[in-house]
Enzyme design. Sequence first.
Site, mmCIF file in Angstrom:
data_model
loop_
_atom_site.group_PDB
_atom_site.id
_atom_site.type_symbol
_atom_site.label_atom_id
_atom_site.label_comp_id
_atom_site.label_asym_id
_atom_site.label_seq_id
_atom_site.Cartn_x
_atom_site.Cartn_y
_atom_site.Cartn_z
ATOM 1 N N VAL A 46 -6.965 -3.097 -29.597
ATOM 2 C CA VAL A 46 -7.645 -2.254 -28.611
ATOM 3 C C VAL A 46 -8.952 -1.717 -29.171
ATOM 4 O O VAL A 46 -9.994 -1.754 -28.511
ATOM 5 C CB VAL A 46 -6.732 -1.091 -28.171
ATOM 6 C CG1 VAL A 46 -7.524 -0.050 -27.370
ATOM 7 C CG2 VAL A 46 -5.575 -1.618 -27.323
ATOM 8 N N TYR A 186 -10.524 13.055 -24.963
ATOM 9 C CA TYR A 186 -11.696 12.458 -25.592
ATOM 10 C C TYR A 186 -12.128 11.168 -24.907
ATOM 11 O O TYR A 186 -13.330 10.898 -24.786
ATOM 12 C CB TYR A 186 -11.469 12.260 -27.094
ATOM 13 C CG TYR A 186 -10.516 11.160 -27.477
ATOM 14 C CD1 TYR A 186 -10.991 9.898 -27.812
ATOM 15 C CD2 TYR A 186 -9.145 11.383 -27.540
ATOM 16 C CE1 TYR A 186 -10.124 8.883 -28.171
ATOM 17 C CE2 TYR A 186 -8.272 10.374 -27.904
ATOM 18 C CZ TYR A 186 -8.761 9.128 -28.216
ATOM 19 O OH TYR A 186 -7.899 8.114 -28.566
ATOM 20 N N ARG A 274 -1.733 7.627 -23.620
ATOM 21 C CA ARG A 274 -1.354 6.250 -23.899
ATOM 22 C C ARG A 274 0.132 6.180 -24.247
ATOM 23 O O ARG A 274 0.712 7.143 -24.746
ATOM 24 C CB ARG A 274 -2.207 5.677 -25.045
ATOM 25 C CG ARG A 274 -3.699 5.676 -24.712
ATOM 26 C CD ARG A 274 -4.529 5.050 -25.829
ATOM 27 N NE ARG A 274 -4.258 3.626 -25.975
ATOM 28 C CZ ARG A 274 -4.801 2.669 -25.239
ATOM 29 N NH1 ARG A 274 -5.661 2.969 -24.277
ATOM 30 N NH2 ARG A 274 -4.514 1.406 -25.456
ATOM 31 N N HIS A 446 -32.774 16.225 -49.178
ATOM 32 C CA HIS A 446 -33.534 16.975 -48.170
ATOM 33 C C HIS A 446 -34.652 16.084 -47.627
ATOM 34 O O HIS A 446 -35.287 15.372 -48.375
ATOM 35 C CB HIS A 446 -34.133 18.236 -48.806
ATOM 36 C CG HIS A 446 -35.036 18.994 -47.880
ATOM 37 N ND1 HIS A 446 -34.551 19.837 -46.910
ATOM 38 C CD2 HIS A 446 -36.396 19.029 -47.774
ATOM 39 C CE1 HIS A 446 -35.562 20.373 -46.246
ATOM 40 N NE2 HIS A 446 -36.698 19.889 -46.761
#
Length: 468
Positions: A46, A186, A274, A446
């Site tokens: 899946v 989600y 599911r 940075h």
Amino acid sequence: MVVGDFPIETDTIVIGAGPGGYVAAIRAAQLGQKVTIVEKGNLGGVCLNVGCIPSKALLHASHRFVEAQHSENLGVIAESVSLNFQKVQEFKSSVVNKLTGGVEGLLKGNKVNIVKGEAYFVDNNSLRVMDEKSAQTYNFKNAIIATGSRPIEIPNFKFGKRVIDSTGALNLQEVPGKLVVVGGGYIGSELGTAFANFGSEVTILEGAKDILGGFEKQMTQPVKKGMKEKGVEIVTEAMAKSAEETDNGVKVTYEAKGEEKTIEADYVLVTVGRRPNTDELGLEELGVKFADRGLLEVDKQSRTSISNIYAIGDIVPGLPLAHKASYEAKVAAEAIDGQAAEVDYIGMPAVCFTEPELATVGYSEAQAKEEGLAIKASKFPYAANGRALSLDDTNGFVKLITLKEDDTLIGAQVVGTGASDIISELGLAIEAGMNAEDIALTIHAHPTLGEMTMEAAEKAIGYPIHTM
């Protein structure tokens, strides 16, 4: 064994070639096992074919479409931006094909025997694999079940042309004018966001009091705000009652606040959870013990109640996450090898690719307080980070949960662009038992988004530089 059927001998057989199964097969082969993997569909399961990967490809395309229309403040002015959704689908498919082809190459490279077909257990040491033309028996010393899960179909919402699951949504050949999403978890939130970006009028029906219930409210507020700005309507405490296909779409009936309402759309996407694929494997006949909801009981080595049969991924208790399945796969393969490997989910993250992205690992602030832990919660905002400002994306924060007594990191949450990448460092820190000072003293490049973990850690130890 069927008369005339000569069984094939193998050390370890794996059922299912998703992110759990193929990883288990490869690791077992690396450890010297003769391995066979059985898959009835496409390699990758899946996740690679109709889940994690194609959904992220669609989301990426949707982001680019929105950016093309709304970058005037950067001096980028694009007139008459249009969408070729067929090209979007071609891009998605190309990504999927590359990855599934890669999985096949990795399996073959590790000398794993790939068998196409459906498997069911004959007994504790043999199973039968059938395809459309033939059947074959395999004798094994150990088996790993990694059959994954499938979308739940709810009453009066029978999947069809207009009532679709996540697979159907990912394979749509048109952008719906109107889309109803049943379920604000989600999957529903990610796909709802993608289609809203493409121009769909989206309505999310959520039965609970809020969407994205697995995340703190502090994290989901920016997501809901962003959805509303896109025109997404979120209806909470809504009970979806029925879907009736019409000539040109579907009529959805739901109940909210004691009132029954209807809404018409081109499609209704059902994402309410599911179901584990543990049926039709012959497990009941073997006497394998089941937990709740069709899940299989396993120990810390992913071993079922039958000592030489293991189970991993969506078919065992825990969150249905691809990276959880892959992790359990390695543990199972190493346990078969006689190693003392055991699962430990302390550093396992969960992410959601909404806008902004959400990521969490370990304890949330609320969970820690519920357990009576004495903690500190230290936040650093994206708005104070130079890289976030240069990306013109300052919506979010990094939050660290540390113990008051020694500043040990026990949890972290990230909201914002790149959250799904930032969380890995924090998972590593939790796994390694680091404290806030360890993170604060680590030199971070940075300007990067990753600096915010250092900044939040400095705040945790009482010496913040770029925030008060």
